[in-house]
Design a protein around this motif. Structure first.
Motif, PDB file in Angstrom:
ATOM      1  N   LEU A 111     -16.655  88.627  -0.452  1.00 14.12           N
ATOM      2  CA  LEU A 111     -16.415  87.420  -1.249  1.00 14.12           C
ATOM      3  C   LEU A 111     -17.429  87.307  -2.388  1.00 14.12           C
ATOM      4  O   LEU A 111     -17.073  87.001  -3.533  1.00 14.12           O
ATOM      5  CB  LEU A 111     -16.480  86.164  -0.371  1.00 14.12           C
ATOM      6  CG  LEU A 111     -15.349  85.944   0.616  1.00 14.12           C
ATOM      7  CD1 LEU A 111     -15.679  84.783   1.553  1.00 14.12           C
ATOM      8  CD2 LEU A 111     -14.040  85.686  -0.109  1.00 14.12           C
ATOM      9  N   LEU A 112     -18.699  87.559  -2.070  1.00 14.83           N
ATOM     10  CA  LEU A 112     -19.734  87.468  -3.098  1.00 14.83           C
ATOM     11  C   LEU A 112     -19.601  88.567  -4.148  1.00 14.83           C
ATOM     12  O   LEU A 112     -19.845  88.328  -5.335  1.00 14.83           O
ATOM     13  CB  LEU A 112     -21.126  87.510  -2.456  1.00 14.83           C
ATOM     14  CG  LEU A 112     -21.492  86.304  -1.595  1.00 14.83           C
ATOM     15  CD1 LEU A 112     -22.818  86.534  -0.901  1.00 14.83           C
ATOM     16  CD2 LEU A 112     -21.534  85.031  -2.433  1.00 14.83           C
ATOM     17  N   ASN A 115     -16.767  87.560  -6.366  1.00 14.24           N
ATOM     18  CA  ASN A 115     -17.178  86.436  -7.195  1.00 14.24           C
ATOM     19  C   ASN A 115     -18.149  86.869  -8.295  1.00 14.24           C
ATOM     20  O   ASN A 115     -18.068  86.392  -9.427  1.00 14.24           O
ATOM     21  CB  ASN A 115     -17.795  85.337  -6.328  1.00 14.24           C
ATOM     22  CG  ASN A 115     -17.413  83.972  -6.799  1.00 14.24           C
ATOM     23  OD1 ASN A 115     -16.378  83.791  -7.424  1.00 14.24           O
ATOM     24  ND2 ASN A 115     -18.241  83.003  -6.493  1.00 14.24           N
ATOM     25  N   ILE A 118     -16.125  88.605 -10.948  1.00 13.68           N
ATOM     26  CA  ILE A 118     -15.419  87.620 -11.773  1.00 13.68           C
ATOM     27  C   ILE A 118     -16.366  87.065 -12.833  1.00 13.68           C
ATOM     28  O   ILE A 118     -16.017  86.985 -14.013  1.00 13.68           O
ATOM     29  CB  ILE A 118     -14.848  86.476 -10.905  1.00 13.68           C
ATOM     30  CG1 ILE A 118     -13.669  86.978 -10.075  1.00 13.68           C
ATOM     31  CG2 ILE A 118     -14.442  85.282 -11.768  1.00 13.68           C
ATOM     32  CD1 ILE A 118     -13.224  86.000  -9.003  1.00 13.68           C
ATOM     33  N   HIS A 134     -13.891  80.854  -9.609  1.00 14.20           N
ATOM     34  CA  HIS A 134     -15.239  81.324  -9.269  1.00 14.20           C
ATOM     35  C   HIS A 134     -15.988  80.257  -8.454  1.00 14.20           C
ATOM     36  O   HIS A 134     -16.613  80.568  -7.444  1.00 14.20           O
ATOM     37  CB  HIS A 134     -16.003  81.660 -10.555  1.00 14.20           C
ATOM     38  CG  HIS A 134     -17.451  81.962 -10.350  1.00 14.20           C
ATOM     39  ND1 HIS A 134     -17.896  83.189  -9.911  1.00 14.20           N
ATOM     40  CD2 HIS A 134     -18.559  81.204 -10.527  1.00 14.20           C
ATOM     41  CE1 HIS A 134     -19.210  83.166  -9.831  1.00 14.20           C
ATOM     42  NE2 HIS A 134     -19.646  81.975 -10.199  1.00 14.20           N
ATOM     43  N   LEU A 137     -14.299  79.964  -4.965  1.00 10.56           N
ATOM     44  CA  LEU A 137     -14.537  81.174  -4.170  1.00 10.56           C
ATOM     45  C   LEU A 137     -15.987  81.217  -3.706  1.00 10.56           C
ATOM     46  O   LEU A 137     -16.277  81.573  -2.558  1.00 10.56           O
ATOM     47  CB  LEU A 137     -14.178  82.430  -4.971  1.00 10.56           C
ATOM     48  CG  LEU A 137     -14.269  83.748  -4.214  1.00 10.56           C
ATOM     49  CD1 LEU A 137     -13.310  83.764  -3.021  1.00 10.56           C
ATOM     50  CD2 LEU A 137     -13.957  84.915  -5.152  1.00 10.56           C
ATOM     51  N   GLY A 138     -16.913  80.840  -4.586  1.00 11.19           N
ATOM     52  CA  GLY A 138     -18.325  80.780  -4.196  1.00 11.19           C
ATOM     53  C   GLY A 138     -18.559  79.764  -3.088  1.00 11.19           C
ATOM     54  O   GLY A 138     -19.321  80.015  -2.146  1.00 11.19           O
TER      55      GLY A 138
END
Length: 159
Positions: A111-112, A115, A118, A134, A137-138
């Motif tokens: 995920l990180l 992100n 992105i 962003h 998601l963060g």
């Protein structure tokens, strides 16, 4: 997973030969990662959302700058911590892939990474929807970090 264990076993054996106290081997990773997750993670999230929500351009720019400085370092420390956590399990001769903690750690890193990509690749286009994605998601990654920490505590207490 056996290939990973076989690859890491010589390093784990070397660390075992140093005679580190068991509490350091057992709780060192969780203690250090708790600092990264709860201090750096909450700060990165706070700075990112502050930059997004404040009306004051000066405060927003400063918060954005702080977020840009902390978030990549947090990812780097988490990636190193992930490796250290896997090594700690190998040192303790505990199966790696049997724990949901292992899988949530990989999910958080993914995920990180997405992100960060992105932000790095997509923000040059100044897309408000990409920035919104962003941010959410963060935030999802931060929630996943808390779940990961709880699963890690459960794992630590079980071995």
């Amino acid at each position: 997973m056996n290939q990973v264990i076989n690859f890491l076993e010589p390093l784990a054996a070397w660390f075992r030969s140093l005679g580190m106290p068991e509490p350091i081997v057992h709780w060192g990773h969780p203690f250090m990662m708790a600092i990264v997750v709860f201090v750096m993670g909450s700060f990165a999230g706070w700075a990112g959302w502050k930059a997004r929500l404040t009306q004051d351009e000066e405060i927003s720019a400063k918060s954005r700058q702080l977020h840009r400085q902390v978030a990549p370092l947090m990812f780097a420390f988490m990636a190193m911590g992930y490796t250290g956590g896997v090594l700690s399990l190998v040192m303790q001769k505990h199966p790696i892939a049997e724990s949901p903690h292992f899988w949530t750690g990989g999910t958080v890193l993914l995920l990180l990474l997405v992100n960060g990509a992105i932000a790095f690749l997509g923000f040059s286009q100044e897309s408000p929807n990409l920035r919104k994605f962003h941010a959410y998601l963060g935030s999802t990654a931060l929630v996943a970090m808390i779940v990961h920490a709880l699963l890690g505590l459960k794992l630590g207490l079980s071995i």
